[in-house]
Design a protein around this motif. Structure first.
Motif, PDB file in Angstrom:
ATOM      1  N   ARG A 225       2.042   1.852   2.337  1.00 52.75           N
ATOM      2  CA  ARG A 225       1.590   0.614   1.721  1.00 52.75           C
ATOM      3  C   ARG A 225       2.754  -0.373   1.558  1.00 52.75           C
ATOM      4  NH1 ARG A 225      -3.343   1.007  -0.129  1.00 52.75           N
ATOM      5  NH2 ARG A 225      -3.085  -0.691  -1.631  1.00 52.75           N
ATOM      6  N   PRO A 226       2.450  -1.658   1.276  1.00 55.50           N
ATOM      7  CA  PRO A 226       3.515  -2.649   1.078  1.00 55.50           C
ATOM      8  C   PRO A 226       4.551  -2.179   0.060  1.00 55.50           C
ATOM      9  CG  PRO A 226       1.417  -3.764   1.233  1.00 55.50           C
ATOM     10  CD  PRO A 226       1.109  -2.288   1.216  1.00 55.50           C
ATOM     11  N   GLY A 227       5.820  -2.302   0.427  1.00 53.95           N
ATOM     12  CA  GLY A 227       6.906  -1.865  -0.437  1.00 53.95           C
ATOM     13  C   GLY A 227       7.380  -0.452  -0.152  1.00 53.95           C
TER      14      GLY A 227
ATOM     15  N   HIS B 216       4.943  -7.014   2.476  1.00 46.19           N
ATOM     16  CA  HIS B 216       3.720  -7.466   1.824  1.00 46.19           C
ATOM     17  C   HIS B 216       3.015  -8.458   2.735  1.00 46.19           C
ATOM     18  CE1 HIS B 216       4.354  -5.610  -2.097  1.00 46.19           C
ATOM     19  NE2 HIS B 216       5.622  -5.966  -2.009  1.00 46.19           N
ATOM     20  N   PRO B 217       1.686  -8.519   2.686  1.00 45.33           N
ATOM     21  CA  PRO B 217       0.991  -9.542   3.484  1.00 45.33           C
ATOM     22  C   PRO B 217       1.513 -10.916   3.110  1.00 45.33           C
ATOM     23  CG  PRO B 217      -0.574  -7.982   2.527  1.00 45.33           C
ATOM     24  CD  PRO B 217       0.760  -7.698   1.893  1.00 45.33           C
TER      25      PRO B 217
ATOM     26  N   ILE C 150       2.047 -15.138  -6.630  1.00 42.23           N
ATOM     27  CA  ILE C 150       2.360 -13.714  -6.533  1.00 42.23           C
ATOM     28  C   ILE C 150       1.301 -12.883  -7.249  1.00 42.23           C
ATOM     29  CG2 ILE C 150       4.000 -11.939  -7.297  1.00 42.23           C
ATOM     30  CD1 ILE C 150       6.251 -13.942  -6.705  1.00 42.23           C
TER      31      ILE C 150
ATOM     32  N   ARG D 219      -1.978 -12.326  -5.558  1.00 42.21           N
ATOM     33  CA  ARG D 219      -2.008 -11.310  -4.514  1.00 42.21           C
ATOM     34  C   ARG D 219      -2.067  -9.901  -5.093  1.00 42.21           C
ATOM     35  NH1 ARG D 219      -3.074 -13.208   0.457  1.00 42.21           N
ATOM     36  NH2 ARG D 219      -2.046 -11.364   1.307  1.00 42.21           N
TER      37      ARG D 219
ATOM     38  N   LEU E 128       0.179  -8.636  -7.162  1.00 36.34           N
ATOM     39  CA  LEU E 128       1.530  -8.109  -7.287  1.00 36.34           C
ATOM     40  C   LEU E 128       2.097  -8.480  -8.655  1.00 36.34           C
ATOM     41  CD1 LEU E 128       2.828  -9.236  -3.768  1.00 36.34           C
ATOM     42  CD2 LEU E 128       1.762  -7.044  -4.386  1.00 36.34           C
TER      43      LEU E 128
ATOM     44  N   ALA F  92       8.474 -10.034  -6.464  1.00 34.20           N
ATOM     45  CA  ALA F  92       7.107  -9.518  -6.384  1.00 34.20           C
ATOM     46  C   ALA F  92       7.186  -8.003  -6.315  1.00 34.20           C
ATOM     47  CB  ALA F  92       6.392 -10.077  -5.153  1.00 34.20           C
ATOM     48  N   ASP F  93       6.574  -7.336  -7.286  1.00 33.34           N
ATOM     49  CA  ASP F  93       6.695  -5.878  -7.380  1.00 33.34           C
ATOM     50  C   ASP F  93       8.155  -5.446  -7.343  1.00 33.34           C
ATOM     51  OD1 ASP F  93       4.007  -5.508  -7.665  1.00 33.34           O
ATOM     52  OD2 ASP F  93       3.662  -4.655  -5.674  1.00 33.34           O
TER      53      ASP F  93
ATOM     54  N   PHE G 164      11.440 -12.138  -3.608  1.00 31.75           N
ATOM     55  CA  PHE G 164      10.388 -12.905  -2.949  1.00 31.75           C
ATOM     56  C   PHE G 164      10.896 -14.263  -2.477  1.00 31.75           C
ATOM     57  CE2 PHE G 164       6.775 -15.907  -3.109  1.00 31.75           C
ATOM     58  CZ  PHE G 164       5.931 -15.294  -2.202  1.00 31.75           C
TER      59      PHE G 164
ATOM     60  N   ALA H  86       7.377 -13.274   4.738  1.00 34.69           N
ATOM     61  CA  ALA H  86       6.684 -13.127   3.463  1.00 34.69           C
ATOM     62  C   ALA H  86       5.900 -14.356   3.050  1.00 34.69           C
ATOM     63  CB  ALA H  86       7.696 -12.793   2.359  1.00 34.69           C
TER      64      ALA H  86
END
Length: 237
Positions: free
Chosen positions: A24-26, A71-72, A89, A92, A94, A128-129, A133, A221
């Motif tokens: 997954r993202p991250g 991330h998308p 952010i 989304r 996040l 972000a997370d 970003f 990003a």
């Protein structure tokens, strides 16, 4: 029968894991050393696969943190509105946070014409997370927005504070593609020269300058979207 080059197979395997949601993202991609052991290949082969994935925006290569699933992209209507980074952010799904890296109250310089006699110079890293970003450098005119001198920008990011306290009546955007220089790359955890998008924004209130900001985003990003028609103004996408 054609045999798929190994670097493409490595890239395809990683892309399949990302598409399936397994990574997954991250998520931190296995290191080059781990991939070398898994595929029994040369370092250049793994590097070529990572370069391909990075160019397509599927992964982000970061200093010290290694390579992570991207991330998308966040789509922004910044061409026609003033976006709030925190809202974008959080929109989304996040977690948003920020770090105030620099705050200086100083006289304006010759190349900052129109900003009044004194400004606050700010540098903010938006996350972000917990991952970088965008890096933002901003000037706020203390002639137009004197309350900003007492604002706590460690609690609220400067862009959000301005949207809440200093509504604008005119804005100008300038968009450019840049390579991350040494300091920017370090702040964003990128390698030197990584393609980035830079959004330069100026706002005015009743003809007086409010703020002048430069936001630098990793190219994978962020993108900017606006819809036009021959007879209508741009609308949000």
């Amino acid at each position: 029968m054609d045999i798929e080059p190994l670097h493409r197979r490595i890239a395809s395997d990683i892309e399949r894991r990302i598409a399936s949601g397994e990574w997954r993202p991250g998520f931190r991609i296995p290191t080059e050393a781990e991939l070398l052991a898994e595929y029994g290949c040369a370092r250049m082969t793994v590097s070529r696969a990572m370069t391909d994935l990075s160019a397509r925006g599927l992964v982000v290569r970061r200093r010290r943190a290694g390579t992570v699933v991207a991330h998308p992209p966040v789509h922004s209507s910044a061409l026609v509105a003033i976006p709030d980074i925190q809202s974008e952010i959080e929109g989304r799904g996040l977690a948003y946070s920020h770090r105030l890296l620099l705050r200086i109250v100083r006289p304006t310089r010759a190349d900052e014409d129109g900003m009044g006699a004194r400004v606050i110079e700010l540098e903010t890293l938006h996350l972000a997370d917990a991952m970088p970003f965008t890096l933002e450098r901003r000037l706020i005119s203390l002639t137009t927005a004197p309350e900003a001198e007492q604002a706590d920008f460690t609690a609220a990011p400067p862009g959000g504070w301005l949207l809440a306290h200093m509504p604008w009546t005119e804005a100008e955007h300038r968009i450019s593609a840049v390579g991350a220089d040494g300091e920017t790359a370090t702040r964003l955890g990128l390698t030197d020269g990584t393609p980035c998008l830079r959004l330069e924004r100026r706002t005015w209130r009743d003809g007086q300058a409010v703020t002048w900001a430069w936001q630098t985003f990793p190219g994978a990003a962020y993108d900017l979207v606006a819809r036009f028609s021959p007879t209508k103004a741009p609308t949000k996408e």
